[in-house]
Scaffold this motif. Sequence first.
Motif, short mmCIF file in Angstrom:
data_model
loop_
_atom_site.label_atom_id
_atom_site.label_comp_id
_atom_site.label_asym_id
_atom_site.label_seq_id
_atom_site.Cartn_x
_atom_site.Cartn_y
_atom_site.Cartn_z
N GLN A 167 0.99 -1.67 -0.13
CA GLN A 167 0.15 0.02 0.26
C GLN A 167 0.12 1.05 0.12
O GLN A 167 0.33 2.56 -0.24
CB GLN A 167 -0.81 0.08 0.78
N ILE A 168 2.27 1.31 0.76
CA ILE A 168 2.73 2.38 0.31
C ILE A 168 3.37 2.76 -1.04
O ILE A 168 3.59 3.50 -0.82
CB ILE A 168 3.77 2.14 1.42
N ALA A 169 3.67 1.37 -1.66
CA ALA A 169 3.73 1.51 -2.31
C ALA A 169 3.37 2.23 -3.78
O ALA A 169 3.20 3.25 -4.94
CB ALA A 169 4.65 -0.20 -3.58
N THR A 170 1.85 2.14 -3.40
CA THR A 170 0.21 2.93 -4.41
C THR A 170 0.50 3.76 -4.06
O THR A 170 -0.11 5.07 -4.58
CB THR A 170 -1.30 2.10 -3.79
N VAL A 171 1.28 4.28 -2.81
CA VAL A 171 0.89 6.20 -3.04
C VAL A 171 2.28 7.09 -3.10
O VAL A 171 1.89 8.09 -2.24
CB VAL A 171 0.29 6.14 -1.26
N GLU A 216 -6.55 -4.16 2.95
CA GLU A 216 -5.92 -3.11 2.11
C GLU A 216 -6.18 -2.03 1.83
O GLU A 216 -6.17 -0.63 1.74
CB GLU A 216 -5.48 -3.98 1.34
N ARG A 217 -7.88 -2.05 2.08
CA ARG A 217 -8.81 -1.49 1.73
C ARG A 217 -8.43 0.24 2.90
O ARG A 217 -8.57 1.79 2.47
CB ARG A 217 -9.73 -1.06 1.41
N ALA A 218 -8.43 -0.53 4.24
CA ALA A 218 -8.33 0.05 5.39
C ALA A 218 -6.65 0.74 5.67
O ALA A 218 -6.71 2.31 5.18
CB ALA A 218 -8.38 0.27 6.43
N GLN A 229 -4.91 1.55 2.80
CA GLN A 229 -4.96 2.68 1.66
C GLN A 229 -6.24 3.80 2.23
O GLN A 229 -4.96 5.25 1.23
CB GLN A 229 -5.68 2.02 0.09
N ASN A 230 -6.23 3.53 3.01
CA ASN A 230 -7.76 4.93 2.82
C ASN A 230 -6.89 6.03 4.31
O ASN A 230 -7.32 6.94 4.47
CB ASN A 230 -9.30 4.22 3.94
N ILE A 231 -6.70 5.60 5.14
CA ILE A 231 -5.09 6.24 6.06
C ILE A 231 -4.95 6.55 5.63
O ILE A 231 -4.08 7.96 5.48
CB ILE A 231 -5.40 4.77 7.08
N LEU A 232 -3.74 6.49 4.25
CA LEU A 232 -2.58 6.31 3.59
C LEU A 232 -2.92 7.62 3.27
O LEU A 232 -2.00 9.18 3.33
CB LEU A 232 -1.63 5.35 2.78
#
Length: 434
Positions: A290-294, A323-325, A327-330
């Motif tokens: 998820q870090i890589a996606t942002v 994963e969605r949670a 991602q939303n926080i990031l």
Amino acid sequence: MHLAEQMTDFDNIDDCENELTDFSAETNATFWIEDSNGYIIYPNEASTETSTVSADQTVTFDEDASFIDMQPSGTTTTNFYPITLKNGTTYTLAVQTDLYVVQQATKVLLSILPYVILMVFLLALLCAWLYTWYITRPIVQLSRISKQMAELNFSGQCNTSREDELGCLAQNLNSLSASLSTALNDLQTANRQLKTDIEKEQALEQQRVEFFSAASHELKTPLTILKGHLAGMLNGVSGYENHTEYMERSIAVVDRMEKLVKELLYVSKADGTQKCEYKTVDIAEVFRVQIATVTDLLEKKKQSLEANIPDRLYCEVEQVQMERAIQNILVNAIRYSPSGELIRISLSEIYGTIRGEIENTGVHVSDDAIPHLFEAFYRADASRNRNTGGTGLGLYIVRKIMEMHHAKYGISNTSNGVLFWFELPCKQPIDNFI
């Protein structure tokens, strides 16, 4: 009569002298024996003219007259008893009894009779009172217990030591009290649970109404903008001559609407009864992905990221939802932090509990707004408006996912910014035991 029966065993009167003497000593009565002609033959003149009948009484007999006590003490009574000796001779035994003693006894009895009647009456009253108390005491107790039961007070118990009908009634009343108490407690528990369920349902219904009201409002704004662009271009309104520019703006509005609709669909599924598949996953790898996606969003805002994540850390979650949670926080942390700030991420395991932290620096949230951050369409700062590109459902979806996993979570202010944290139970993978 007993003497008469004894004398039937003798042939003459002289042989009965001992029995006659014993009778005189025992009865202390004046007596004589007459023949069939009415003459007194005992005591006779041959013995003496006076005969000692008893120790303190001397009697003189006259053959020509009936036997009379020389010193009568009161009214007398004479009884005659026929005697037949063994030889067949018949005689008559006359017994004269002085009634003075009887009269004295009667006089004494008559004098004390009122007192005896009074004592008997008082004793009868006492016995009646004791008997009434013994009979009515359990009835009074039963009446008191039944009155308490009528007032829904089942704490009293009847005495069941008796074995009669009242004891049986007391046992039945105790059983009824216990049954009613249990039923009432169950009913009260059910009523409290029903009240809680109704209040919960009302709260959920209120939340649904508020949610759809907010969703309608969120959809109304872009639809109004889109409708204005299209109407301006179609009607040739001044300022809308550059169709390409307004078409691009309309596309952006449609994209935002599409994103909002997808969030709404996700929320509706999260509120439903969709089946979730929980499995053991490496939560550290989930964070890294998820870090890589942002990364692009971080570079766009010129923000830096500091991550402290172990190589492996396992827990049991629904991977897609978690994963969605994350991602939303990031995304939320990056969007609401000023350019050039730092995003800190840490993941650790302490005493079997995984704790994740995401902190965005350079910004704070008012203490009044923190309890409302996980509500749908809530915005802590009105100045942000919708320029961040968010839908207002990011943290609401995070809340739903955390509740789905029974995780602890929260948001708090730190000295440098705002911190989101969550805690999940750690799970050791099976591969580590092989």
